[in-house]
Design a protein around this motif. Sequence first.
Motif, short mmCIF file in Angstrom:
data_model
loop_
_atom_site.label_atom_id
_atom_site.label_comp_id
_atom_site.label_asym_id
_atom_site.label_seq_id
_atom_site.Cartn_x
_atom_site.Cartn_y
_atom_site.Cartn_z
N GLY A 57 0.28 -1.55 0.18
CA GLY A 57 -0.20 -0.03 -0.08
C GLY A 57 0.72 1.03 0.56
O GLY A 57 1.04 2.13 0.13
N GLY A 58 2.04 0.83 0.19
CA GLY A 58 2.89 2.80 -0.20
C GLY A 58 3.06 3.63 -1.33
O GLY A 58 3.45 4.73 -1.07
N GLY A 59 2.48 2.86 -2.51
CA GLY A 59 2.49 3.20 -3.62
C GLY A 59 3.41 2.40 -4.96
O GLY A 59 3.42 3.78 -6.05
N LYS A 60 4.15 1.51 -5.01
CA LYS A 60 4.99 1.31 -5.67
C LYS A 60 3.85 0.99 -6.79
O LYS A 60 4.54 1.27 -8.34
CB LYS A 60 5.39 -0.01 -5.53
CG LYS A 60 6.06 -0.14 -3.61
CD LYS A 60 6.58 -1.79 -3.84
CE LYS A 60 5.21 -1.99 -3.27
NZ LYS A 60 5.19 -2.58 -1.90
N SER A 61 3.31 0.61 -6.94
CA SER A 61 1.85 0.25 -8.56
C SER A 61 2.21 1.66 -9.14
O SER A 61 2.35 2.07 -9.75
CB SER A 61 1.01 -0.18 -8.30
OG SER A 61 1.18 -1.89 -7.78
N GLY A 62 1.79 2.75 -8.28
CA GLY A 62 1.63 4.19 -8.19
C GLY A 62 2.33 4.65 -9.50
O GLY A 62 2.73 5.15 -10.93
N LYS A 85 -0.51 -10.10 -9.72
CA LYS A 85 -1.43 -9.53 -9.22
C LYS A 85 -2.83 -9.95 -10.29
O LYS A 85 -4.08 -9.55 -10.30
CB LYS A 85 -1.63 -8.14 -8.50
CG LYS A 85 -1.27 -8.33 -7.32
CD LYS A 85 -0.93 -7.62 -6.80
CE LYS A 85 0.21 -7.07 -5.52
NZ LYS A 85 -0.28 -5.96 -4.84
N GLN A 193 7.70 -5.78 -2.64
CA GLN A 193 7.28 -5.22 -1.23
C GLN A 193 8.96 -5.19 -0.21
O GLN A 193 9.28 -3.92 -0.05
CB GLN A 193 6.42 -5.98 -0.31
CG GLN A 193 5.23 -5.26 -0.92
CD GLN A 193 4.01 -6.42 -0.59
OE1 GLN A 193 4.33 -7.22 -0.06
NE2 GLN A 193 2.86 -6.10 -0.68
N VAL A 262 4.96 10.57 -5.81
CA VAL A 262 4.39 10.65 -6.92
C VAL A 262 3.12 11.03 -7.24
O VAL A 262 2.51 11.03 -6.61
CB VAL A 262 4.25 8.66 -6.94
CG1 VAL A 262 3.85 7.97 -8.43
CG2 VAL A 262 6.05 8.65 -6.53
N1 LIG Z 1 0.99 9.10 -5.55
C1 LIG Z 1 0.10 8.98 -4.35
N2 LIG Z 1 -0.92 9.54 -4.17
C2 LIG Z 1 -1.97 9.35 -3.46
N3 LIG Z 1 -2.45 8.18 -2.65
C3 LIG Z 1 -1.39 7.33 -3.66
C4 LIG Z 1 -0.20 7.26 -4.62
N4 LIG Z 1 0.04 5.97 -4.42
C5 LIG Z 1 -1.00 5.33 -4.04
N5 LIG Z 1 -1.97 5.85 -3.90
C6 LIG Z 1 -2.81 5.28 -2.92
O1 LIG Z 1 -2.40 4.13 -1.56
C7 LIG Z 1 -3.03 3.11 -2.59
C8 LIG Z 1 -1.92 2.03 -2.42
O2 LIG Z 1 -1.29 2.25 -3.96
P1 LIG Z 1 -0.24 1.15 -4.87
O3 LIG Z 1 -1.32 0.15 -4.51
O4 LIG Z 1 0.41 1.82 -5.52
O5 LIG Z 1 1.05 0.55 -3.28
P2 LIG Z 1 1.80 -1.59 -3.36
O6 LIG Z 1 2.51 -0.87 -2.82
O7 LIG Z 1 1.40 -0.96 -5.03
O8 LIG Z 1 0.99 -1.87 -2.59
P3 LIG Z 1 1.16 -3.29 -2.61
O9 LIG Z 1 2.54 -4.11 -2.37
O10 LIG Z 1 0.26 -3.83 -1.76
O11 LIG Z 1 0.70 -4.24 -4.19
C9 LIG Z 1 -3.72 3.51 -3.73
O12 LIG Z 1 -4.88 2.29 -3.42
C10 LIG Z 1 -3.79 4.82 -3.86
O13 LIG Z 1 -5.31 4.54 -2.61
#
Ligand SMILES: Nc1ncnc2c1ncn2[C@@H]1O[C@H](COP(=O)(O)OP(=O)(O)OP(=O)(O)O)[C@@H](O)[C@H]1O
Length: 289
Positions: A57-62, A85, A193, A262
């Motif tokens: 949930g940190g934002g990596k996929s973002g 996924k 992760q 990001v």
């Molecule tokens: N740059 C951003 N700005 C605002 N909110 C964000 C941002 N990136 C992610 N989020 C929020 O955080 C949630 C999780 O982000 P994301 O899916 O990118 O995490 P992740 O690190 O890929 O998690 P995982 O390890 O579970 O795949 C998103 O659904 C969104 O709500």
Amino acid sequence: MDLKPDREMTAMTNDGPVPVAPLMSMFDPIYIGIDEFGQPVYTSVIYRNLLAGGEPGGGKSGLLNAICGHAAMCLDTSLVLFDGKRVELGPWQPIADEFVVGGMDHAISVLERLQKVLDNRYEWLAHLIDFGSVRRKIVPTDNVRVILTVIDELALYSATYGTKLQQERFVVLLRDLVARGRAAAMPVVVATQRPSHDIIPTSLRDLFGYRAAFRCTTPNSSNIVLGNGWAEQGYNAQDISPENQGQAYLLTEGGTPQKVKVCYLSDDNINDLAKHAKWIRKPMSGGVA
Ligand SMILES: Nc1ncnc2c1ncn2[C@@H]1O[C@H](COP(=O)(O)OP(=O)(O)OP(=O)(O)O)[C@@H](O)[C@H]1O
Ligand SMILES: [Mg+2]
């Protein structure tokens, strides 16, 4: 209609104006967000490999989606996507040359094909010497497509799906792509992760010149992403608030980690971009695919 010439539709970077779509290239800086002062942050993955890590949930996929969004608008770029996924990079599937989900046989065969392309590109570069040109990397004027490989959640391929043998084969092939892909215009962007040695061998992790550390639960985890010693120098991704998703420390070669928020693409944004990308990539009568 008052249409401005494309050259006037520009974004400013430290390196000067960069044309906005439809003239984007993977050789252009990629907009990935803003820094602590609200200033735009650009990066580049051409001739580079990027590893993103951090807690769920940190934002990596973002971040991966922001990079895919840029790549999608670049007609000089092919996308090869691994999404264990399925839903993280799914909207880009229609424009991707390959979209790998969970099948290890598929994952390995795609990496083997990329390895073959790598071999061919190096052979081509080596043969240029016969024409009096010594070249060590592909440049934009070569008109050779950039092949961007994006892997979301590496651990699924290196430590979860398939058999041990398949996982090892996957890692060996990926190491070759990361090690040699840079100069062949075949960069790799990976998210996982926690890129500890059981997920990604240290010898492979160390090949990633660029790192992005999203929130981590310990200074040690932060160091695993950014590299040893950064947490002790104050660049500790544990300090990122759990509510501040999308915030990361970005380390680019030779520099110190920089805080970046990001840019977040909503599902609607991604769908719009993917739709536009599909349109601009549609086969033309001139043969552009
Ligand atoms: N740059 C951003 N700005 C605002 N909110 C964000 C941002 N990136 C992610 N989020 C929020 O955080 C949630 C999780 O982000 P994301 O899916 O990118 O995490 P992740 O690190 O890929 O998690 P995982 O390890 O579970 O795949 C998103 O659904 C969104 O709500
Ligand atoms: Mg993710």
